[in-house]
Design a protein around this motif. Structure first.
Motif, PDB file in Angstrom:
ATOM      1  N   THR A 100       0.832  -1.204   0.000  1.00 52.96           N
ATOM      2  CA  THR A 100       0.000   0.000   0.000  1.00 52.96           C
ATOM      3  C   THR A 100       0.867   1.255   0.000  1.00 52.96           C
ATOM      4  O   THR A 100       0.556   2.219  -0.688  1.00 52.96           O
ATOM      5  N   TYR A 101       1.959   1.228   0.786  1.00 48.34           N
ATOM      6  CA  TYR A 101       2.783   2.433   0.924  1.00 48.34           C
ATOM      7  C   TYR A 101       4.202   2.217   0.402  1.00 48.34           C
ATOM      8  O   TYR A 101       5.176   2.635   1.007  1.00 48.34           O
ATOM      9  N   ASN A 102       4.311   1.512  -0.695  1.00 50.62           N
ATOM     10  CA  ASN A 102       5.556   1.377  -1.444  1.00 50.62           C
ATOM     11  C   ASN A 102       5.184   1.421  -2.918  1.00 50.62           C
ATOM     12  O   ASN A 102       4.022   1.242  -3.282  1.00 50.62           O
ATOM     13  N   GLU A 103       6.179   1.603  -3.736  1.00 47.84           N
ATOM     14  CA  GLU A 103       6.007   1.403  -5.174  1.00 47.84           C
ATOM     15  C   GLU A 103       6.642   0.053  -5.511  1.00 47.84           C
ATOM     16  O   GLU A 103       7.673  -0.317  -4.931  1.00 47.84           O
ATOM     17  N   PRO A 104       6.054  -0.691  -6.453  1.00 47.08           N
ATOM     18  CA  PRO A 104       6.576  -2.035  -6.727  1.00 47.08           C
ATOM     19  C   PRO A 104       8.022  -2.048  -7.205  1.00 47.08           C
ATOM     20  O   PRO A 104       8.752  -2.997  -6.916  1.00 47.08           O
ATOM     21  N   TYR A 105       8.451  -0.988  -7.891  1.00 41.02           N
ATOM     22  CA  TYR A 105       9.845  -0.986  -8.360  1.00 41.02           C
ATOM     23  C   TYR A 105      10.806  -0.998  -7.161  1.00 41.02           C
ATOM     24  O   TYR A 105      11.806  -1.721  -7.160  1.00 41.02           O
ATOM     25  N   HIS A 106      10.475  -0.209  -6.107  1.00 37.95           N
ATOM     26  CA  HIS A 106      11.319  -0.203  -4.906  1.00 37.95           C
ATOM     27  C   HIS A 106      11.417  -1.596  -4.295  1.00 37.95           C
ATOM     28  O   HIS A 106      12.495  -2.063  -3.941  1.00 37.95           O
ATOM     29  N   VAL A 107      10.247  -2.213  -4.150  1.00 32.71           N
ATOM     30  CA  VAL A 107      10.208  -3.515  -3.456  1.00 32.71           C
ATOM     31  C   VAL A 107      10.943  -4.567  -4.283  1.00 32.71           C
ATOM     32  O   VAL A 107      11.751  -5.342  -3.763  1.00 32.71           O
ATOM     33  N   ALA A 108      10.693  -4.584  -5.600  1.00 31.30           N
ATOM     34  CA  ALA A 108      11.353  -5.579  -6.464  1.00 31.30           C
ATOM     35  C   ALA A 108      12.865  -5.397  -6.399  1.00 31.30           C
ATOM     36  O   ALA A 108      13.630  -6.360  -6.281  1.00 31.30           O
ATOM     37  N   ARG A 109      13.304  -4.160  -6.440  1.00 28.86           N
ATOM     38  CA  ARG A 109      14.741  -3.886  -6.484  1.00 28.86           C
ATOM     39  C   ARG A 109      15.425  -4.259  -5.165  1.00 28.86           C
ATOM     40  O   ARG A 109      16.486  -4.897  -5.146  1.00 28.86           O
ATOM     41  N   LYS A 110      14.801  -3.872  -4.044  1.00 32.91           N
ATOM     42  CA  LYS A 110      15.436  -4.133  -2.740  1.00 32.91           C
ATOM     43  C   LYS A 110      15.519  -5.629  -2.459  1.00 32.91           C
ATOM     44  O   LYS A 110      16.552  -6.122  -2.006  1.00 32.91           O
ATOM     45  N   PHE A 111      14.421  -6.347  -2.700  1.00 27.09           N
ATOM     46  CA  PHE A 111      14.467  -7.787  -2.408  1.00 27.09           C
ATOM     47  C   PHE A 111      15.377  -8.526  -3.385  1.00 27.09           C
ATOM     48  O   PHE A 111      16.046  -9.485  -3.006  1.00 27.09           O
ATOM     49  N   ALA A 112      15.426  -8.087  -4.645  1.00 32.01           N
ATOM     50  CA  ALA A 112      16.339  -8.729  -5.595  1.00 32.01           C
ATOM     51  C   ALA A 112      17.782  -8.491  -5.155  1.00 32.01           C
ATOM     52  O   ALA A 112      18.618  -9.409  -5.162  1.00 32.01           O
ATOM     53  N   SER A 113      18.088  -7.260  -4.748  1.00 34.15           N
ATOM     54  CA  SER A 113      19.449  -6.967  -4.280  1.00 34.15           C
ATOM     55  C   SER A 113      19.795  -7.799  -3.055  1.00 34.15           C
ATOM     56  O   SER A 113      20.868  -8.398  -2.974  1.00 34.15           O
ATOM     57  N   LEU A 114      18.861  -7.827  -2.091  1.00 31.05           N
ATOM     58  CA  LEU A 114      19.129  -8.595  -0.868  1.00 31.05           C
ATOM     59  C   LEU A 114      19.272 -10.083  -1.156  1.00 31.05           C
ATOM     60  O   LEU A 114      19.984 -10.792  -0.450  1.00 31.05           O
ATOM     61  N   ASP A 115      18.590 -10.554  -2.189  1.00 32.65           N
ATOM     62  CA  ASP A 115      18.732 -11.968  -2.532  1.00 32.65           C
ATOM     63  C   ASP A 115      20.175 -12.257  -2.951  1.00 32.65           C
ATOM     64  O   ASP A 115      20.727 -13.305  -2.615  1.00 32.65           O
ATOM     65  N   TYR A 116      20.796 -11.297  -3.633  1.00 38.19           N
ATOM     66  CA  TYR A 116      22.224 -11.453  -3.978  1.00 38.19           C
ATOM     67  C   TYR A 116      23.109 -11.252  -2.760  1.00 38.19           C
ATOM     68  O   TYR A 116      24.050 -12.025  -2.521  1.00 38.19           O
ATOM     69  N   VAL A 117      22.814 -10.219  -1.983  1.00 45.79           N
ATOM     70  CA  VAL A 117      23.639  -9.926  -0.793  1.00 45.79           C
ATOM     71  C   VAL A 117      23.654 -11.132   0.161  1.00 45.79           C
ATOM     72  O   VAL A 117      24.671 -11.452   0.774  1.00 45.79           O
ATOM     73  N   SER A 118      22.515 -11.841   0.254  1.00 43.71           N
ATOM     74  CA  SER A 118      22.400 -12.960   1.209  1.00 43.71           C
ATOM     75  C   SER A 118      22.668 -14.311   0.558  1.00 43.71           C
ATOM     76  O   SER A 118      22.446 -15.343   1.188  1.00 43.71           O
TER      77      SER A 118
END
Ligand SMILES: Cc1cc2nc3c(=O)[nH]c(=O)nc-3n(C[C@H](O)[C@H](O)[C@H](O)COP(=O)(O)O)c2cc1C
Length: 449
Positions: A100-118
């Motif tokens: 509700t209070y995010n844009e999908p591009y932010h969420v997709a990008r952060k979780f994709a990055s964290l998937d690599y970081v982790s």
């Protein structure tokens, strides 16, 4: 049986932080979190999970009442997961992020990055936000309506999945000899224009290691269950009785099957708040001590969304009729009304129940008693695992690692080592989602005319 550690600020019990042995500043202590993550990994927990909202979330009537709420200052969970993934190898990390209070591009990008970081160990709990306060931080006068929140969530998740599929798995060839960095045929620009969202893409991160990070969802209302059964790998839920858990479990699995999913690939994980002692008496004493520490100013706000301000009523008075409707958490509102109707229920009894575990199952006893309940629900078709909610930190979490896990392992219901390919999906036994083309290969990136 799968196990997650569900962390709620300074503890899942609203008075837990007041226990003499509790760390009152646990929520913001990064050194403690590093130790907890490593201890949870040694105990072979499948994951740690942080709920989240983008506001100080509360139902207090004024700042003085709010001053008794111990869930104010918390880490932004993706930032925390970045730090914890650096000191662990196998445990998964799940964080809530609001559609509700995010844009999908932010969420997709952060979780994709964290998937690599982790190295492939992250999961997204898809939430629509229950708190009114989040609206005020995002230019809105009121919280988005429950139905619209879920309509947006359905579209939002499809957009995030589409962004994660911006690139086929082997799109980045990085060929020094030819100078070609990626294979243009393997770029898929989303070009999404829907009812509420418009997102062109592609994502500026390669396809996540897990394909899609593990998806969790906790909606219990009709639209909540529809969304969960379509997209979720993990279904979180608050169930107080075995009977209700079995009913919920079969409903989720039937919904999933109707949506064309393999019901075994949807893991239902209710919450449990164990109050353990070496003897039953010790456990009961600890529970009584916790309940005695529930200040009315922290208790009454748990009832306010459903019953209004009850601070003028004596604590032992029965509940007044509930307010009509609630835009917050429909299933929670209904459960509270059901509890409020129980014979002999009073204002203080009800807020003490809610302060304990907010509708989750509170289990009091020896490690063997707690393991009995966990095994019984698990083997009786009520769950695929549990989200363990420590009442405060760190002792109840350490007891879960050192007392409960060995007991479950002795019974052969919990693993003794991580399985799979090193990713979180692998350890849960879940397949990696294959790349899915949206039927528009190699769209224009908005190049110059
Ligand atoms: C274990 C669990 C964790 C949840 N975590 C969050 C959260 O982090 N943020 C949030 O806004 N809502 C959270 N919720 C609330 C749900 O997303 C959902 O709003 C709630 O279960 C009610 O569902 P409904 O709105 O479909 O009735 C959580 C619920 C449960 C049971």
């Amino acid at each position: 049986m799968k196990l997650g550690l569900n962390i709620v600020a300074n503890g899942a019990h609203a008075a837990g932080w007041r226990m003499p042995q509790a760390r009152v500043d646990a929520a913001m202590d990064i050194r403690l979190w590093r130790q907890m993550a490593q201890a949870a990994e040694r105990a072979r927990f499948h994951f740690m999970f942080w709920a989240d909202g983008i506001a100080v979330r509360h139902s207090a009537k004024d700042d003085e009442e709010l001053a008794y709420n111990p869930r104010i200052d918390v880490f932004e969970p993706l930032t925390l997961i970045g730090a914890l993934s650096a000191v662990t190898e196998r445990i998964g990390f799940v964080a809530s992020a609001s559609t509700t209070y995010n844009e999908p591009y932010h969420v997709a990008r952060k979780f994709a990055s964290l998937d690599y970081v982790s190295s492939g160990r992250v999961g997204w709990n898809v939430v629509t936000s229950w708190s009114e306060q989040e609206a005020y931080n995002f230019g809105r006068e009121a919280h988005m309506d429950h139905d619209l929140r879920y309509r947006r969530a359905e579209e939002f998740v499809d957009v995030v999945f589409g962004l994660w599929d911006s690139w086929e798995d082997d799109a980045f060839i990085r060929d020094r000899a030819s100078g070609r960095y990626f294979d243009a045929a393997k770029l898929h620009t989303l070009n999404h224009r829907g009812e509420v969202l418009s997102v062109k893409g592609p994502l500026n991160v390669a396809r996540p290691i897990q394909g899609y990070p593990v998806i969790a969802q906790a909606g219990s209302s009709g639209p909540g269950q529809d969304l969960g059964s379509r997209i979720a790998d993990l279904i979180y839920t608050a169930q107080k009785t075995r009977e209700a858990a079995v009913t919920f479990y079969s409903s989720v699995k039937a919904h999933g099957a109707a949506a064309g999913r393999d019901p075994c690939s949807m893991l239902v994980m209710p919450g449990i708040l164990p109050i353990m002692g070496r003897t039953r008496q010790e456990a009961q004493d600890r529970f009584d001590q916790l309940q005695d520490l529930v200040h009315p100013r922290v208790g009454l706000p748990f009832l306010a969304d459903t019953y209004g301000d009850l601070s003028h009523l004596p604590p032992d008075s029965p509940l007044p009729p509930p307010l009509r409707g609630s835009n917050a958490v429909k299933s929670g509102h209904e459960a509270l009304i059901r509890l409020g109707r129980q014979p002999g229920m009073t204002v203080s009894k009800l807020y003490k129940i809610m302060a304990g575990a907010q509708g989750h199952n509170v289990a009091i006893g020896t490690p063997s008693d707690i393991a009995d309940i966990m095994q019984d629900w698990f083997e009786g078709g009520g769950c695929d695992g549990w989200n363990i909610m420590p009442a405060f930190l760190p002792d109840p979490a350490i007891e879960a690692f050192e007392w409960l896990v060995p007991e479950l392992q002795r019974r052969g219901v919990f693993h003794t080592d991580y399985e799979g390919d090193g990713t979180f999906r692998g350890s849960l036994g879940l397949p990696r989602p294959a790349f899915r083309s949206r039927g528009k290969p190699a769209q224009s990136l908005g190049h110059r005319p």
